[in-house]
Write a protein that holds these residues in place. Structure first.
Motif, PDB file in Angstrom:
ATOM      1  N   GLU A 105       0.843  -1.198   0.000  1.00  0.00           N
ATOM      2  CA  GLU A 105       0.000   0.000   0.000  1.00  0.00           C
ATOM      3  C   GLU A 105       0.882   1.253   0.000  1.00  0.00           C
ATOM      4  O   GLU A 105       0.634   2.211   0.721  1.00  0.00           O
ATOM      5  N   ALA A 106       1.909   1.235  -0.827  1.00  0.00           N
ATOM      6  CA  ALA A 106       2.971   2.236  -0.726  1.00  0.00           C
ATOM      7  C   ALA A 106       2.529   3.644  -1.088  1.00  0.00           C
ATOM      8  O   ALA A 106       3.111   4.620  -0.619  1.00  0.00           O
ATOM      9  N   GLY A 107       1.543   3.805  -1.941  1.00  0.00           N
ATOM     10  CA  GLY A 107       1.132   5.148  -2.344  1.00  0.00           C
ATOM     11  C   GLY A 107       2.270   5.899  -3.020  1.00  0.00           C
ATOM     12  O   GLY A 107       2.882   5.402  -3.958  1.00  0.00           O
ATOM     13  N   ASP A 108       2.572   7.093  -2.522  1.00  0.00           N
ATOM     14  CA  ASP A 108       3.604   7.932  -3.136  1.00  0.00           C
ATOM     15  C   ASP A 108       5.001   7.682  -2.569  1.00  0.00           C
ATOM     16  O   ASP A 108       5.944   8.382  -2.920  1.00  0.00           O
ATOM     17  N   HIS A 109       5.149   6.717  -1.689  1.00  0.00           N
ATOM     18  CA  HIS A 109       6.457   6.474  -1.079  1.00  0.00           C
ATOM     19  C   HIS A 109       7.440   5.855  -2.079  1.00  0.00           C
ATOM     20  O   HIS A 109       7.052   5.077  -2.961  1.00  0.00           O
ATOM     21  N   LEU A 110       8.696   6.208  -1.924  1.00  0.00           N
ATOM     22  CA  LEU A 110       9.771   5.529  -2.636  1.00  0.00           C
ATOM     23  C   LEU A 110      10.055   4.245  -1.878  1.00  0.00           C
ATOM     24  O   LEU A 110      10.500   4.268  -0.727  1.00  0.00           O
ATOM     25  N   VAL A 111       9.769   3.109  -2.504  1.00  0.00           N
ATOM     26  CA  VAL A 111       9.878   1.822  -1.824  1.00  0.00           C
ATOM     27  C   VAL A 111      11.246   1.231  -2.134  1.00  0.00           C
ATOM     28  O   VAL A 111      11.443   0.571  -3.152  1.00  0.00           O
ATOM     29  N   SER A 112      12.192   1.467  -1.243  1.00  0.00           N
ATOM     30  CA  SER A 112      13.564   1.026  -1.483  1.00  0.00           C
ATOM     31  C   SER A 112      13.838  -0.365  -0.927  1.00  0.00           C
ATOM     32  O   SER A 112      14.875  -0.938  -1.203  1.00  0.00           O
ATOM     33  N   GLY A 113      12.889  -0.910  -0.143  1.00  0.00           N
ATOM     34  CA  GLY A 113      13.133  -2.213   0.468  1.00  0.00           C
ATOM     35  C   GLY A 113      12.227  -3.310  -0.041  1.00  0.00           C
ATOM     36  O   GLY A 113      12.087  -4.357   0.591  1.00  0.00           O
ATOM     37  N   SER A 114      11.592  -3.115  -1.190  1.00  0.00           N
ATOM     38  CA  SER A 114      10.590  -4.057  -1.681  1.00  0.00           C
ATOM     39  C   SER A 114      11.217  -5.303  -2.296  1.00  0.00           C
ATOM     40  O   SER A 114      12.341  -5.276  -2.790  1.00  0.00           O
ATOM     41  N   GLY A 115      10.420  -6.399  -2.294  1.00  0.00           N
ATOM     42  CA  GLY A 115      10.824  -7.620  -2.984  1.00  0.00           C
ATOM     43  C   GLY A 115      10.187  -7.760  -4.349  1.00  0.00           C
ATOM     44  O   GLY A 115      10.298  -8.813  -4.982  1.00  0.00           O
ATOM     45  N   PHE A 116       9.503  -6.697  -4.820  1.00  0.00           N
ATOM     46  CA  PHE A 116       8.874  -6.710  -6.140  1.00  0.00           C
ATOM     47  C   PHE A 116       9.702  -5.900  -7.123  1.00  0.00           C
ATOM     48  O   PHE A 116      10.384  -4.945  -6.746  1.00  0.00           O
ATOM     49  N   LEU A 117       9.596  -6.242  -8.391  1.00  0.00           N
ATOM     50  CA  LEU A 117      10.224  -5.454  -9.443  1.00  0.00           C
ATOM     51  C   LEU A 117       9.396  -4.199  -9.695  1.00  0.00           C
ATOM     52  O   LEU A 117       8.188  -4.178  -9.446  1.00  0.00           O
ATOM     53  N   PRO A 118      10.006  -3.125 -10.203  1.00  0.00           N
ATOM     54  CA  PRO A 118       9.248  -1.911 -10.516  1.00  0.00           C
ATOM     55  C   PRO A 118       8.140  -2.197 -11.529  1.00  0.00           C
ATOM     56  O   PRO A 118       8.353  -2.941 -12.491  1.00  0.00           O
ATOM     57  N   PRO A 119       6.952  -1.607 -11.346  1.00  0.00           N
ATOM     58  CA  PRO A 119       5.847  -1.851 -12.281  1.00  0.00           C
ATOM     59  C   PRO A 119       6.206  -1.566 -13.734  1.00  0.00           C
ATOM     60  O   PRO A 119       5.740  -2.274 -14.637  1.00  0.00           O
ATOM     61  N   ALA A 120       7.028  -0.555 -13.978  1.00  0.00           N
ATOM     62  CA  ALA A 120       7.386  -0.207 -15.354  1.00  0.00           C
ATOM     63  C   ALA A 120       8.156  -1.331 -16.048  1.00  0.00           C
ATOM     64  O   ALA A 120       8.172  -1.397 -17.277  1.00  0.00           O
ATOM     65  N   TRP A 121       8.784  -2.208 -15.281  1.00  0.00           N
ATOM     66  CA  TRP A 121       9.513  -3.322 -15.862  1.00  0.00           C
ATOM     67  C   TRP A 121       8.583  -4.437 -16.314  1.00  0.00           C
ATOM     68  O   TRP A 121       9.019  -5.366 -17.006  1.00  0.00           O
ATOM     69  N   LEU A 122       7.335  -4.398 -15.901  1.00  0.00           N
ATOM     70  CA  LEU A 122       6.414  -5.523 -16.110  1.00  0.00           C
ATOM     71  C   LEU A 122       5.313  -5.199 -17.109  1.00  0.00           C
ATOM     72  O   LEU A 122       4.399  -6.002 -17.307  1.00  0.00           O
ATOM     73  N   GLU A 123       5.401  -4.033 -17.759  1.00  0.00           N
ATOM     74  CA  GLU A 123       4.307  -3.591 -18.624  1.00  0.00           C
ATOM     75  C   GLU A 123       4.106  -4.484 -19.837  1.00  0.00           C
ATOM     76  O   GLU A 123       3.018  -4.505 -20.417  1.00  0.00           O
ATOM     77  N   ASP A 124       5.125  -5.238 -20.239  1.00  0.00           N
ATOM     78  CA  ASP A 124       4.994  -6.068 -21.434  1.00  0.00           C
ATOM     79  C   ASP A 124       4.430  -7.451 -21.136  1.00  0.00           C
ATOM     80  O   ASP A 124       4.324  -8.289 -22.035  1.00  0.00           O
ATOM     81  N   THR A 125       4.048  -7.718 -19.884  1.00  0.00           N
ATOM     82  CA  THR A 125       3.666  -9.084 -19.519  1.00  0.00           C
ATOM     83  C   THR A 125       2.173  -9.341 -19.493  1.00  0.00           C
ATOM     84  O   THR A 125       1.735 -10.464 -19.733  1.00  0.00           O
ATOM     85  N   LEU A 126       1.357  -8.317 -19.204  1.00  0.00           N
ATOM     86  CA  LEU A 126      -0.075  -8.557 -19.007  1.00  0.00           C
ATOM     87  C   LEU A 126      -0.936  -7.537 -19.746  1.00  0.00           C
ATOM     88  O   LEU A 126      -1.896  -7.019 -19.188  1.00  0.00           O
ATOM     89  N   SER A 127      -0.646  -7.239 -21.000  1.00  0.00           N
ATOM     90  CA  SER A 127      -1.469  -6.296 -21.757  1.00  0.00           C
ATOM     91  C   SER A 127      -2.770  -6.978 -22.170  1.00  0.00           C
ATOM     92  O   SER A 127      -2.826  -8.201 -22.347  1.00  0.00           O
ATOM     93  N   PRO A 128      -3.849  -6.197 -22.354  1.00  0.00           N
ATOM     94  CA  PRO A 128      -5.117  -6.797 -22.792  1.00  0.00           C
ATOM     95  C   PRO A 128      -4.994  -7.564 -24.101  1.00  0.00           C
ATOM     96  O   PRO A 128      -5.628  -8.610 -24.277  1.00  0.00           O
ATOM     97  N   SER A 129      -4.195  -7.048 -25.046  1.00  0.00           N
ATOM     98  CA  SER A 129      -4.048  -7.746 -26.330  1.00  0.00           C
ATOM     99  C   SER A 129      -3.384  -9.102 -26.140  1.00  0.00           C
ATOM    100  O   SER A 129      -3.746 -10.083 -26.796  1.00  0.00           O
ATOM    101  N   LEU A 130      -2.402  -9.156 -25.229  1.00  0.00           N
ATOM    102  CA  LEU A 130      -1.734 -10.436 -24.978  1.00  0.00           C
ATOM    103  C   LEU A 130      -2.696 -11.423 -24.327  1.00  0.00           C
ATOM    104  O   LEU A 130      -2.712 -12.610 -24.676  1.00  0.00           O
TER     105      LEU A 130
END
Length: 478
Positions: A105-130
């Motif tokens: 629930e990070a909101g506007d925080h800079l999440v420096s300790g997360s175990g997830f990849l940045p959302p921008a890195w994942l944009e090619d994985t779940l598009s509606p066309s795919l």
């Protein structure tokens, strides 16, 4: 005036939503104002219509604009803003749930300790066309039905191919699809552990696992984690004294340190398991991010005494709750009964999508791109954190995590609270200690710690600490 930063890690959709929300809140866009059509907006700002559709849909869902059939999109009348549940303050005990909730629930925080990849890195994985293409190719007449409890046979065959390429003797009968690795841990605990059992875990290790073991009522025995793997000398002493039922380990890209286990350590661990009759649960959630060909216990053991599990949620999308367990057929059968008894089954839609990603080669290409991005981001993050005052000499060579010590005299919990209040979410090392012991370390994400904002924050805090120390030094004699 809306300005889009195409170099930013924030997706364009989110930038548009944020900018229009700010304009509405500030009164620059008043109630009743008609927004540009989707095509006009896309042409004006050189973005895809799909991006604009997503942004407008988000704003409609937030109640900031409304869609009028045949007329377009209009700004809504301002209303009292509901309290944002993501804007949690830094109060309360800092524990595993504190960290996990704030990451999710990070909101506007800079999440420096997360175990997830940045959302921008994942944009090619779940598009509606795919997704649409995956469903068309599947030709599955039962799309709206649940998947079989063990997972779709075609998916288990694809997983088996993937694991055999890593030297793990997998087949469809040795695989169970799960709702992520968290469910795999839960099923293993339900089936094999009873209150009072002794269970060995790595120190430091995965904080969510510790919570689940406490719920199971077992006795948690910490085993130090070294750069070359678990401390097997300590493990041998523990198994002789307590005869544990199970040992949990991460052989590859260990969380939180990022270290890999060496072949001699893994061989000795398997020898101890055979000699003292305990099971090993091997967590390989982050292994796909490794750029090389690391060794795994499941590979060396041929799955004898090893329950191997992983996940696609970390590398594809947190929204895709898909993982798996690979083990001997008798173990899979027992875990299958536990799954049916707890959640029945999983999502056929998610499983069909993963089949497409694996069969089409998209998963392999996505991994290659992600590893390259992570390698570049690691270099930036290490440089940034070293500039901020951290000792980075002991950092692991690969993977998502950087496990770095704080300077002497820093109160980790106080720093974490202060950072959170200043818009930065850190992961304190104490949460990764099985018994909650103090730790001088922080876990950083190598993908999200290369920002100048961190340098400014830590430099200011560490300089203040150094100034306090100087003031406290005794005066020189005479």
């Amino acid at each position: 005036m809306l300005r889009l930063d195409r170099a930013s890690p924030v997706p364009l959709t989110e930038q548009i939503v944020a900018a229009l929300s700010d304009d509405i809140a500030a009164g620059r866009l008043t109630a009743g104002t008609r927004l540009p059509s989707i095509r006009q907006f896309a042409d004006k700002f050189d973005v895809s219509p799909y991006t604009v559709i997503n942004a407008y849909d988000r704003l409609v869902a937030l109640g900031r604009i409304a869609s009028r059939q045949g007329a377009g999109f209009f700004v809504c009348r301002a209303s009292a803003e509901p309290q944002d549940p993501a804007r949690l303050d830094s109060g309360g005990e800092i524990d595993a749930m504190w960290l996990t909730r704030r990451i999710l629930e990070a909101g506007d925080h800079l999440v420096s300790g997360s175990g997830f990849l940045p959302p921008a890195w994942l944009e090619d994985t779940l598009s509606p066309s795919l997704i649409a293409r995956a469903l068309r190719e599947a030709g599955d007449a039962h799309t709206h039905e649940p998947a079989p409890p063990q997972g779709l046979p075609a998916l288990r065959e694809q997983l088996a191919l993937k694991l055999r390429a890593q030297g793990i003797p997998a087949d469809a009968g040795r695989l169970l699809v799960t709702n992520g690795a968290t469910q795999a841990i839960d099923l293993v605990c339900r089936q094999f552990l009873r209150p009072g059992d002794a269970v060995v875990v790595e120190e430091p290790g995965y904080h969510i696992l510790f919570n689940r073991l406490v719920e199971a009522g077992v006795r948690v025995l910490p085993m130090p984690r070294r750069p070359d793997g678990p401390d097997v000398d300590r493990l041998e002493a523990l198994v002789r004294e307590y005869r544990p039922r199970m040992v949990f380990v991460q052989s590859v890209l260990h969380n939180p340190t990022g270290w890999d286990a060496s072949a001699p350590v893994l061989h000795r661990l398997l020898t101890l398991a055979e000699r003292h009759d305990f099971l090993i649960a091997e967590d390989d959630v982050y292994g796909d991010l490794h750029p090389g060909e690391p060794l795994r216990l499941a590979q060396l053991s041929g799955l004898r005494r090893v329950i191997y599990f992983g996940s696609f949620s970390k590398v594809l999308s947190p929204a895709m709750r898909l993982g798996f367990v690979c083990a001997e057929p008798s173990i899979i059968d027992s875990l299958l009964g536990q799954r049916v008894g707890s959640v029945l089954t999983g999502s056929r839609l998610d499983e069909l999508l993963l089949i497409h990603l694996l069969q089409s080669g998209r998963f392999r290409k996505h991994l290659a791109r992600t590893r390259e991005r992570l390698a570049r981001a690691r270099t930036r993050s290490l440089s940034t954190l070293a500039e901020a005052g951290f000792d980075t000499s002991g950092a692991a060579e690969h993977g998502l995590f950087l496990w770095l010590p704080l300077p002497d005299g820093v109160d980790a919990d106080a720093l974490v609270r202060d950072a959170y209040d200043n818009g930065i979410l850190l992961a304190p090392g104490r949460l990764f200690m099985p018994l909650g012991d103090a730790s001088r370390y922080l876990r950083f994400s190598a993908a999200a710690s290369g920002y100048a904002r961190l340098v400014d924050y830590f430099r200011a805090r560490f300089a203040a600490l150094e100034g306090w120390r100087t003031m406290r030094l005794p005066s020189p004699p005479g």
